[in-house]
Motif scaffolding. Structure first.
Motif, PDB file in Angstrom:
ATOM      1  N   LEU A  18     -14.108 -16.097  -7.112  1.00  0.00           N
ATOM      2  CA  LEU A  18     -14.445 -16.516  -5.791  1.00  0.00           C
ATOM      3  C   LEU A  18     -13.557 -17.871  -5.663  1.00  0.00           C
ATOM      4  N   ILE A  19     -13.834 -18.725  -6.479  1.00  0.00           N
ATOM      5  CA  ILE A  19     -13.088 -20.124  -6.084  1.00  0.00           C
ATOM      6  C   ILE A  19     -11.822 -20.274  -7.021  1.00  0.00           C
ATOM      7  N   ALA A  20     -11.124 -19.064  -7.299  1.00  0.00           N
ATOM      8  CA  ALA A  20      -9.995 -19.260  -8.405  1.00  0.00           C
ATOM      9  C   ALA A  20      -8.496 -20.157  -7.601  1.00  0.00           C
ATOM     10  N   GLU A  21      -8.704 -19.612  -6.297  1.00  0.00           N
ATOM     11  CA  GLU A  21      -7.462 -20.043  -5.819  1.00  0.00           C
ATOM     12  C   GLU A  21      -7.254 -21.567  -5.708  1.00  0.00           C
ATOM     13  N   PRO A  22      -8.454 -22.185  -4.700  1.00  0.00           N
ATOM     14  CA  PRO A  22      -8.325 -23.646  -4.801  1.00  0.00           C
ATOM     15  C   PRO A  22      -8.076 -24.503  -5.964  1.00  0.00           C
ATOM     16  N   LEU A  23      -8.774 -23.903  -6.999  1.00  0.00           N
ATOM     17  CA  LEU A  23      -8.940 -24.554  -8.348  1.00  0.00           C
ATOM     18  C   LEU A  23      -7.624 -24.352  -9.322  1.00  0.00           C
ATOM     19  N   ALA A  24      -6.799 -23.599  -8.842  1.00  0.00           N
ATOM     20  CA  ALA A  24      -5.741 -23.080  -9.898  1.00  0.00           C
ATOM     21  C   ALA A  24      -5.038 -24.525 -10.344  1.00  0.00           C
ATOM     22  N   ASP A  25      -4.558 -25.559  -9.268  1.00  0.00           N
ATOM     23  CA  ASP A  25      -3.957 -26.482  -9.958  1.00  0.00           C
ATOM     24  C   ASP A  25      -4.687 -27.821  -9.943  1.00  0.00           C
ATOM     25  N   PHE A  26      -6.189 -27.450 -10.171  1.00  0.00           N
ATOM     26  CA  PHE A  26      -7.139 -28.741 -10.313  1.00  0.00           C
ATOM     27  C   PHE A  26      -6.797 -29.629 -11.365  1.00  0.00           C
ATOM     28  N   SER A  27      -6.236 -29.216 -12.351  1.00  0.00           N
ATOM     29  CA  SER A  27      -5.837 -29.984 -13.817  1.00  0.00           C
ATOM     30  C   SER A  27      -4.918 -30.962 -13.260  1.00  0.00           C
ATOM     31  N   ASP A  28      -4.060 -30.872 -12.336  1.00  0.00           N
ATOM     32  CA  ASP A  28      -3.193 -31.728 -11.791  1.00  0.00           C
ATOM     33  C   ASP A  28      -3.912 -32.840 -11.030  1.00  0.00           C
ATOM     34  N   ARG A  29      -4.900 -32.445 -10.421  1.00  0.00           N
ATOM     35  CA  ARG A  29      -5.322 -33.461  -9.331  1.00  0.00           C
ATOM     36  C   ARG A  29      -6.820 -33.942  -9.861  1.00  0.00           C
ATOM     37  N   TRP A  30      -7.332 -33.611 -10.904  1.00  0.00           N
ATOM     38  CA  TRP A  30      -8.731 -33.940 -11.148  1.00  0.00           C
ATOM     39  C   TRP A  30      -8.945 -35.431 -11.226  1.00  0.00           C
ATOM     40  N   PHE A  31      -7.721 -36.252 -11.641  1.00  0.00           N
ATOM     41  CA  PHE A  31      -7.884 -37.705 -11.518  1.00  0.00           C
ATOM     42  C   PHE A  31      -8.122 -38.237 -10.174  1.00  0.00           C
ATOM     43  N   MET A  32      -7.170 -37.607  -9.235  1.00  0.00           N
ATOM     44  CA  MET A  32      -7.548 -38.055  -7.782  1.00  0.00           C
ATOM     45  C   MET A  32      -8.996 -37.773  -7.248  1.00  0.00           C
ATOM     46  N   TYR A  33      -9.668 -36.681  -7.730  1.00  0.00           N
ATOM     47  CA  TYR A  33     -10.712 -36.247  -7.297  1.00  0.00           C
ATOM     48  C   TYR A  33     -11.794 -37.395  -7.928  1.00  0.00           C
ATOM     49  N   VAL A  34     -11.536 -37.851  -9.182  1.00  0.00           N
ATOM     50  CA  VAL A  34     -12.662 -38.717  -9.669  1.00  0.00           C
ATOM     51  C   VAL A  34     -12.359 -40.032  -8.778  1.00  0.00           C
ATOM     52  N   LEU A  35     -11.313 -40.481  -8.548  1.00  0.00           N
ATOM     53  CA  LEU A  35     -10.972 -41.468  -7.867  1.00  0.00           C
ATOM     54  C   LEU A  35     -11.719 -41.520  -6.488  1.00  0.00           C
ATOM     55  N   ALA A  36     -11.558 -40.243  -5.740  1.00  0.00           N
ATOM     56  CA  ALA A  36     -12.174 -40.184  -4.401  1.00  0.00           C
ATOM     57  C   ALA A  36     -13.532 -40.078  -4.437  1.00  0.00           C
ATOM     58  N   LEU A  37     -14.309 -39.573  -5.520  1.00  0.00           N
ATOM     59  CA  LEU A  37     -15.568 -39.460  -5.665  1.00  0.00           C
ATOM     60  C   LEU A  37     -16.322 -40.834  -5.867  1.00  0.00           C
TER      61      LEU A  37
END
Lengths: 273, 275
Positions: A139-158
């Motif tokens: 169900l959520i494969a498409e948006p999370l396909a390259d999450f490993s490249d941006r997890w750090f950005m997500y942590v900063l944003a959170l």
């Protein structure tokens, strides 16, 4: 020992104590979490139906919409920290008087308690997040396909969102220095948050003028900004630009909080002392 | 041992209602600025829901799940109207219940010569500051009824009134179910958060949900009666048979909530017991 380190150590211990207290209420938290999951399910279904019949979805496929509202739900659950309520209650009830004579900065303890409440909720949510990702990979494969490249950005944003939330709500709580009841401004904050934070709709679907206005307000960075990063709608230079903008908004909010605190301290007359 | 008066009449209830209303009005006049805050708050809240629908409808090209823009707005306005009646007259007695259980105020409420649920109800204030918003919501409801050409017959208004009342009963019942655990555990007192989350489903047409979920929110936990069912019946999107069954389930749901409240009260031990 260095007084700053002593204060941080005391705040850290207080943080741990608050987590222990909050975990005793885990049954209630789980109750609320399941209720909020049901609510976000309804929001998701509305937007999936909207996207299914759309000629132009503005880049929002079904999986991106599900990912967006899933992370919004998890973030909302995490951001409940009651810091404004605690601060305004302690000011009005006079409890702040006792806290002010401690050697630990009072506001640091408030931040520690708010972070403890958020941490408790993250602890409760981690199993759910892993279960969702394990059970719903398609169900959520498409948006999370390259999450490993941006997890750090997500942590900063959170992290930006969590601190923005704490500072904004502390400003609300400090209104208790001037008002006997702070319900009104708190309710206004909730309604402005509902309108602008992107919890009812994907925030980047706002018309561009209103989106730019929204990016000058703290609400955008509390929910919408981290959610967009999570879904891959923001990355690279665009992310860093908005992150910098968010930092500026946070710094302004901190200055407002410091101003309100100092003004409030001058006005504050201890109750019961 | 509590004694409940056996001769509580409608005139007593009417007098109690007027008394509580005037006391609440007095409090509101002391904190007059809350009137402005509540007006802005609810207006912005209503706006945020209409905005989210508007954005979704723009994305979908003007209709979602067979519901047009004006039809969805009608559903939202019915939900808003029912919501505002609930928060004006029921929110305080229901959501203060957990605090009153744990700080002993419930003991004083139950000393009144009234049945327990009525004693709880009349010990709390009405949020009179929300009444201007109720007028706004009423205006929105009338506007969207006219826009959907539904306002011409008296029978339509009768049907709307009946369904809004039933929807309100379901709303009160759901809130009661969420708060009753407070009688049994200090750790389960965040029923209000659960209520707002679950009742948020009421603003969407039930036809958007998967079949199983549609049956649950129509016939088991009849959230659909809050707004979706009234709208669907008014717009002739659903059958009268569905309405009849939904009405019956709403009455049963409300009765079960009342029974659960009575069960909680029977199990309630005074906070001062033994002192």
């Amino acid at each position: 020992m260095n007084p700053t380190l002593t204060s941080l150590w005391s705040a850290g211990r207080f943080y741990g104590q608050c987590i222990a207290v909050e975990l005793t209420y885990r049954a209630g938290l789980i109750q609320v979490f399941f209720a909020e999951t049901i609510a976000i399910f309804g929001v998701c279904l509305f937007w999936l139906e909207a996207a299914s019949g759309a000629t132009s979805t503005f880049g929002y496929g079904a999986s991106t919409l599900i990912a967006y509202f899933l992370i919004i739900s998890l973030q909302e659950f995490t951001l409940v920290n009651r810091v404004g309520y605690h601060l305004s209650t302690e000011i009005r009830m006079g409890k702040m008087s006792a806290s002010l004579v401690r050697p630990v900065p009072y506001l640091l303890l408030q931040v520690a308690r708010a972070l403890a409440i958020s941490t408790t909720r993250i602890i409760l949510m981690v199993p759910v997040v892993f279960a969702a990702i394990y059970l719903l990979p398609q169900l959520i494969a498409e948006p999370l396909a390259d999450f490993s490249d941006r997890w750090f950005m997500y942590v900063l944003a959170l992290a930006l969102g969590i601190f923005m939330d704490i500072v904004a709500k502390m400003c609300l709580g400090m209104l208790a220095f001037s008002m006997t009841q702070t319900w009104g401004p708190e309710l206004l904050f909730i309604s402005a948050y509902s309108t602008a934070a992107g919890i009812l709709y994907p925030v980047d679907l706002l018309p561009s003028f209103w989106l730019k206005v929204n990016q000058l307000l703290p609400f955008y960075y509390m929910q919408g900004f981290p959610a967009l990063v999570f879904c891959g709608r923001l990355s690279g230079a665009e992310f860093w630009l908005e992150f910098l903008q968010g930092l500026i908004v946070l710094v302004c909010a901190v200055f407002v909080a410091i101003f309100m605190w100092r003004r409030g301290q001058n006005k504050y007359e201890a109750v019961g002392i | 041992m509590r004694r409940w008066a056996s001769n509580v009449t409608l005139s007593h209830l009417s007098k109690l209602f007027r008394q509580t209303f005037s006391l609440s009005l007095g409090v509101m006049l002391i904190y007059r600025q809350n009137l402005i805050y509540f007006l802005f708050f609810e207006s912005l809240f209503i706006f945020s829901h209409f905005l989210s629908f508007s954005i979704g409808l723009d994305m979908a090209g003007g209709s979602i799940g067979g519901w047009s823009r004006s039809e969805l707005y009608l559903l939202l306005s019915i939900n808003t109207f029912s919501h505002l009646i609930f928060i004006s007259f029921f929110i305080a007695p229901i959501f203060n219940l957990s605090d009153h259980i744990w700080n002993g105020k419930l003991d004083y409420a139950l000393m009144k010569p009234l049945p327990g649920p009525l004693a709880i109800y009349f010990t709390n204030e009405f949020i009179v500051s929300n009444l201007p918003n109720l007028l706004v919501a009423g205006g929105l409801l009338i506007h969207f009824m006219l826009e959907n050409q539904l306002a011409s017959q008296a029978s339509t208004w009768g049907l709307v009134t009946m369904m809004v009342i039933l929807g309100l009963c379901v709303r009160v019942a759901l809130a009661t179910f969420m708060m009753v655990p407070a009688f049994f555990s200090e750790r389960l007192t965040d029923g209000e958060g659960s209520f707002w989350a679950v009742s948020g489903l009421a603003r969407y047409p039930t036809s958007l949900f998967p079949r199983a979920m549609e049956y649950i929110v129509t016939y088991i936990i009849p959230l659909g009666m809050m707004a979706a069912m009234p709208s669907a019946i008014l717009l002739e999107k659903d059958h009268s048979a569905t309405l009849i069954f939904s009405v019956v389930m709403s009455v049963i749901f409300s009765a079960l909530a009342y029974a659960s409240l009575l069960w909680g009260l029977r199990n309630y031990k005074s906070v001062n017991a033994g002192i």
